[in-house]
Design a protein around this motif. Structure first.
Motif: not given
Length: 147
Positions: A15-24, A26-37
């Protein structure tokens, strides 16, 4: 929505934790990664530490450079603290080109690399795969050793 997902990566138990103050970001990184991990996004380091107890420990932490800057200003060592709390986790600093010196300092302190903006699907997935050792570079085959 699955975008160019490799089945072997989609069943990866890490699993990956994305920690960022910028919600955009965070959301973009989660969207890019969530299908594979398995990917979880958090707005603060404290939230990550709370969530990362027991079985939910991350294998990789993507942390926004703003946190690294804050801790550096206060004299703390965020990279060491993350490594202590999440033993064995890899760390990537998410930053703009202008913040590269801060990312380099974090790498010297033990981070495993940086993810430079602008973020693209191919670059993010490639960097995550490389840092986690998931099908990165092809093995080098020396001629004469193939028998």
């Amino acid at each position: 929505m699955q975008i160019g997902v490799e089945t072997s990566k989609a069943v990866d138990q890490r699993r990956v934790f994305v920690i960022d103050e910028d919600d955009i970001t965070r959301t973009v990184l989660q969207f890019m990664l969530q299908d594979e991990i398995e990917t979880h996004e958090m707005a603060t380091v404290e939230e990550a530490f709370e969530k990362g107890v027991g079985w939910l420990k991350p294998d990789l932490v993507l942390i926004g450079v703003s946190f690294v800057k804050q801790v550096t200003d206060e004299g703390g060592d965020l990279v060491a603290h993350i490594k202590m709390r999440f033993d064995g986790a890899r760390i990537l600093i998410v930053c703009d080109k202008a913040d590269e010196p801060v990312a380099v300092a974090a790498i010297r302190a033990g981070a495993n690399g940086a993810l430079l903006k602008p973020l693209t699907l191919e670059n993010v997935r490639s960097k995550v795969d490389t840092v986690l050792g998931r099908g990165g570079a092809k093995p080098i085959v020396k001629l004469g050793m193939l028998g």
